[in-house]
Design a protein around this motif. Sequence first.
Motif, PDB file in Angstrom:
ATOM      1  N   PHE A   1     -17.909  80.192  12.309  1.00  0.00           N
ATOM      2  CA  PHE A   1     -17.675  81.122  13.207  1.00  0.00           C
ATOM      3  C   PHE A   1     -16.373  80.807  14.015  1.00  0.00           C
ATOM      4  O   PHE A   1     -16.096  81.811  14.249  1.00  0.00           O
ATOM      5  CB  PHE A   1     -18.571  81.418  13.558  1.00  0.00           C
ATOM      6  N   LYS A   2     -16.704  79.828  14.680  1.00  0.00           N
ATOM      7  CA  LYS A   2     -15.801  80.047  15.830  1.00  0.00           C
ATOM      8  C   LYS A   2     -14.350  79.526  14.847  1.00  0.00           C
ATOM      9  O   LYS A   2     -13.720  79.737  15.705  1.00  0.00           O
ATOM     10  CB  LYS A   2     -15.780  77.882  16.179  1.00  0.00           C
TER      11      LYS A   2
ATOM     12  N   ASP B   1     -13.439  82.843  14.958  1.00  0.00           N
ATOM     13  CA  ASP B   1     -12.853  83.055  15.819  1.00  0.00           C
ATOM     14  C   ASP B   1     -11.864  83.699  16.496  1.00  0.00           C
ATOM     15  O   ASP B   1     -11.211  84.286  17.290  1.00  0.00           O
ATOM     16  CB  ASP B   1     -14.155  83.231  16.972  1.00  0.00           C
ATOM     17  N   SER B   2     -11.716  82.371  16.366  1.00  0.00           N
ATOM     18  CA  SER B   2     -10.262  81.832  16.663  1.00  0.00           C
ATOM     19  C   SER B   2      -8.316  82.067  15.985  1.00  0.00           C
ATOM     20  O   SER B   2      -7.567  82.537  16.612  1.00  0.00           O
ATOM     21  CB  SER B   2      -9.887  80.631  16.927  1.00  0.00           C
TER      22      SER B   2
ATOM     23  N   GLN C   1     -22.120  81.601  19.687  1.00  0.00           N
ATOM     24  CA  GLN C   1     -20.810  80.139  20.218  1.00  0.00           C
ATOM     25  C   GLN C   1     -19.735  81.410  19.258  1.00  0.00           C
ATOM     26  O   GLN C   1     -18.885  80.384  19.122  1.00  0.00           O
ATOM     27  CB  GLN C   1     -21.091  79.706  18.376  1.00  0.00           C
ATOM     28  N   THR C   2     -19.382  82.411  19.784  1.00  0.00           N
ATOM     29  CA  THR C   2     -17.918  83.148  19.418  1.00  0.00           C
ATOM     30  C   THR C   2     -17.601  83.813  20.477  1.00  0.00           C
ATOM     31  O   THR C   2     -18.700  84.306  21.332  1.00  0.00           O
ATOM     32  CB  THR C   2     -18.554  83.782  18.205  1.00  0.00           C
ATOM     33  N   LYS C   3     -16.908  84.610  21.048  1.00  0.00           N
ATOM     34  CA  LYS C   3     -16.109  85.338  22.052  1.00  0.00           C
ATOM     35  C   LYS C   3     -16.522  86.979  21.589  1.00  0.00           C
ATOM     36  O   LYS C   3     -15.922  87.811  22.318  1.00  0.00           O
ATOM     37  CB  LYS C   3     -14.759  85.169  22.006  1.00  0.00           C
TER      38      LYS C   3
END
Length: 184
Positions: A102-103, A106-107, A130-132
């Motif tokens: 997920f990180k 997200d990027s 854990q994400t934005k």
Amino acid sequence: MKKDLKIAIIGSGTMGNGIAHVSSQSGFKTTLVDINKDQLDKALSVINSNLDRQIKKNIISSVDKENTINNIILTTDINDCKDKDLVIEAIPEKYDLKVSLFKQLDSICQKDTIFASNTSSISISNLGNQTKRPDKIIGMHFMNPVPIMKLVEVINTIHTSNETTDQIIELAKAMRKTPVQCND
């Protein structure tokens, strides 16, 4: 539900290939992602076999099968998710692995991309935190075998937006599934 919705499924095991089958059969361009090319080939073979079974049962035609297969793109490159509207995660039930994925997503993904997890045991809220984009994180838990079972749990967190929930419910219906809303 717009048919030009671009969907990626990450993980081509039993659940991932089943979700890809249903997504592509419903007319959506579907990218199936896995780190293992052999696993992707095996997944496509399983989808082919399941489609052949549907043809034998007069559920679909050979044209339907061809259209379904043509809607599937196989890749080992996670960066192929960057332009997707929805990414459904169907990787092994390991928290650290899901958080890492997920990180990474997200990027690289667009800020309005929705992330859905097919997890049955890990907190969607914890993954979303854990994400934005916690408002764009939701559970989309399919039942096995995906091409046959109708139920999809749509799992909201306290941060999931109504818009995200509505889109996932609409998508589940477009996939000829019965969505049932629940909270994480």
